[in-house]
Design an enzyme around this catalytic site. Structure first.
Site, PDB file in Angstrom:
ATOM      1  CG  HIS A 167      -0.600   0.176   2.594  1.00  0.00           C
ATOM      2  ND1 HIS A 167      -0.321  -0.623   3.298  1.00  0.00           N
ATOM      3  CD2 HIS A 167       0.321   1.146   3.084  1.00  0.00           C
ATOM      4  CE1 HIS A 167       0.634  -0.645   4.395  1.00  0.00           C
ATOM      5  NE2 HIS A 167       0.365   0.569   4.187  1.00  0.00           N
ATOM      6  CG  ASP A 198      -0.273  -3.413   2.679  1.00  0.00           C
ATOM      7  OD1 ASP A 198       0.689  -3.554   1.525  1.00  0.00           O
ATOM      8  OD2 ASP A 198      -0.737  -3.982   3.673  1.00  0.00           O
ATOM      9  CB  SER A 279       3.391   1.080   6.371  1.00  0.00           C
ATOM     10  OG  SER A 279       2.375   0.129   6.922  1.00  0.00           O
TER      11      SER A 279
END
Length: 603
Positions: A167, A198, A279
């Site tokens: 993402h 992901d 992330s």
């Protein structure tokens, strides 16, 4: 509620999207769980219904106004919201001075020299999402940041490969990579991505000359971490440009719902803080300094502190094995495989007795086999799955795999598409073994779609497109205001030979050719047939329109429905071509169809 979006720059507009980078919080609905669920058998099939007991989930890019940082806005009350610690949506900020790593942890505890550590990088991403309501256009381009780690250096030159979260780079149009302790930025490009879990790989051609890659576990070293094992999370969270490091321990290992893809897959919970911007950053072992996971989402809300999630090493290893730059190596399809069955748990002694199960026999019962799935033609409704790939199943659908009790989906996701997997089952009281060739699952209503253009076709002022979660979320992420009949297809729709997609009449652009067929009367209906022939998907629908345009019939008749309520739309063939050209010009639409199809007026 499942939350899949996050923050926007102050003053920025909200965005209707499943992406973890949305400008405002969006939710996916939480419905009651059913014992009969495909969640145990398929990763992509697991919808919000199968994960309703999970905390609300959120993928976030913390945003910032020009030159300043902004924390994630909480317009609603996400007290138990889970945040995918995504990225920091920002305008470009130029750094003139070198930066130094954060010294918040005793260096003596670290298995590496933090002051010299360059393997963790910052990714600056420009991304642009499609407009699922007006599928011929895009939304406004935005900037964001995330983290990643160098896992491979090229043998020649200063290039290499960076591992990050999918993402972070989803819908990316331009990527720059900045090393820790350096003001220099280098252009990168995505070379592999697996949105379901992901994960993504970004390649750069220069700038990594002095970087020592993060050690990756290989072979038997690939394992799940142990509970209470100490780990470090590294990255570039919101609020500064320095490399940040937090420490914690592993607290939970289980199959969870990934907010980015709405798929269920193996994940690990740690009590280290994973904040927006973290992330894609590596999670490293305290003892070896090697990679044990990739940070991808965390909890948000005052009542839940210092909890985050990482993609564990076995899932990362499978992704990397699926992407192999060696031309002599066997190429593996990176997507996750699925059995494509719905299952019922066998916790009831009466049900087990009815199925002629003996003492000591355990498993789960097949209640439905999806059309076109791995199991079609091999498994049947009423079969009791007792073992998958040599791993015994319990009556609650769990199994002991990788040293942990996990949902059955973890066994399948360790394999690749095309692999043959033995399944031991009980059919009418008789034990037998069947071999299934694994396939990816094609969902009736797709979800978690990135890096693609929405399919559509415009004919007679009527816009048609396949139903998707992204389209439904244009009414709001929680789907509470979305049309009920379409939401029901998302949750409960069953695919078949004549129904592989739900083709929706999503807009009516008024013109003489469609007078009398208003949006109020036929809008948001889905197509059942064209000229009395059922249409299974968009491809079949467009082909049926082409045959109608070039056929001998005077009219094209479309039967549209909202379930039990049916309507008929009639278009005059002789008027269509001229009308389509006028409508395209009048409404300033650049094209009457997506790149997936040819113009229906072409023979």
């Amino acid at each position: 509620r499942i939350l899949s979006a996050h923050s926007a720059a102050p003053g920025g507009s909200s965005r209707r999207s499943v992406s973890p980078r949305s400008g405002s919080s969006t939710h996916a609905p939480a419905h009651a769980s059913r014992a009969m669920s495909a969640a145990l058998a398929t990763a992509p099939m697991a919808s919000a219904r199968a994960t309703a007991s999970a905390f609300a989930r959120r993928s976030g890019r913390a945003s910032a106004a020009r030159g300043t940082s902004a924390s994630v806005p909480h317009r609603r009350r996400p007290s138990l919201a889970r945040r995918a610690a995504a990225v920091d949506v920002i305008p470009p900020v130029e750094e003139d001075d070198e930066v130094s790593p954060t010294d918040s942890i005793d260096d003596d505890d670290l298995p590496f020299d933090l002051d010299e550590y360059k393997a963790v990088v910052k990714l600056l991403v420009t991304f642009q999402e499609p407009d699922w309501v007006n599928p011929w256009s895009n939304k406004t381009a935005q900037r964001s940041t995330g983290s990643g780690c160098v896992i491979r250096r090229h043998s020649k030159g200063g290039g290499g490969v960076i591992l990050t979260a999918a993402h972070v780079v989803a819908n990316a149009t331009f990527i720059q990579v900045q090393l820790a302790n350096s003001p220099e930025k280098h252009v990168g490009k995505v070379v592999s991505v697996l949105h379901e879990v992901d994960l993504a790989l970004v390649e750069v051609q220069e700038g990594l000359e002095d970087v020592e890659p993060v050690p990756l576990p290989l072979g038997k070293e690939v394992r799940l971490p142990k509970l209470r094992e100490k780990v470090y999370v590294l990255g570039f969270p919101v609020g500064g440009n320095d490399l940040s490091i937090t420490e914690g321990v592993v607290s939970r290992i289980e199959v969870q719902s990934y907010s980015h893809s709405h798929a269920r897959a193996l994940a690990v919970t740690v009590d280290a803080a994973i904040n927006s911007g973290n992330s894609g950053g590596p999670v490293l072992s305290q003892t070896t300094g090697g990679l044990v996971g990739v940070a991808f989402q965390g909890y948000a809300g005052s009542s839940v502190e210092n909890q985050g999630h990482m993609v564990p090493a076995p899932v990362v290893d499978r992704f990397l094995r699926g992407w192999d730059k060696d031309k002599d190596a066997a190429q593996k399809e990176p997507r996750l495989p699925s059995l494509g069955v719905h299952l019922q748990l066998l916790n009831s002694p009466s049900l087990r007795k009815f199925l002629k199960m003996r003492d000591g026999q355990t498993g789960v019962m097949v209640t439905h086999v999806e059309h076109g799935s791995s199991a079609e033609g091999t498994l049947k409704s009423g079969d009791v799955l007792m073992e998958v790939d040599g791993v015994k199943l319990a009556n609650d659908g769990s199994s002991v795999f990788l040293g942990q009790r996990l949902a059955m989906v973890a066994i399948l996701q360790a394999r690749f598409i095309g692999d043959e997997v033995p399944i031991k089952l009980l059919r009418d009281g008789e034990e037998m073994t069947k071999v299934v060739t694994l396939k990816a699952l094609r969902q009736l209503v797709p979800r978690g779609q990135y890096d693609i253009r929405p399919p559509f076709v415009l004919v007679g002022g009527l816009l048609f497109q396949p139903l998707s979660l992204e389209y439904l979320q244009s009414w709001g992420g929680d789907l509470k205001d979305a049309p009920t009949h379409l939401v029901e297809e998302y949750y409960d729709g069953i695919s078949g030979p004549d129904k592989k997609e739900v083709v929706v009449l999503s807009q009516v652009l008024s013109d003489d050719v469609n007078v009398g067929f208003t949006f109020d009367s036929v809008g948001l209906d889905y197509v059942a047939s064209v000229n009395n022939q059922p249409v299974a998907d968009m491809e079949a629908f467009v082909e049926a329109l082409r045959k109608g345009v070039h056929g001998a019939d005077e009219f094209i008749t479309l039967e549209v429905t909202r379930g039990n309520v049916r309507n008929v739309v009639v278009l005059e063939v002789a008027k269509l071509k001229e009308a389509d050209e006028l409508i395209q010009e009048r409404y300033q639409i650049p094209t009457r169809h997506s790149v997936h199809f040819r113009d229906i007026h072409e023979k």
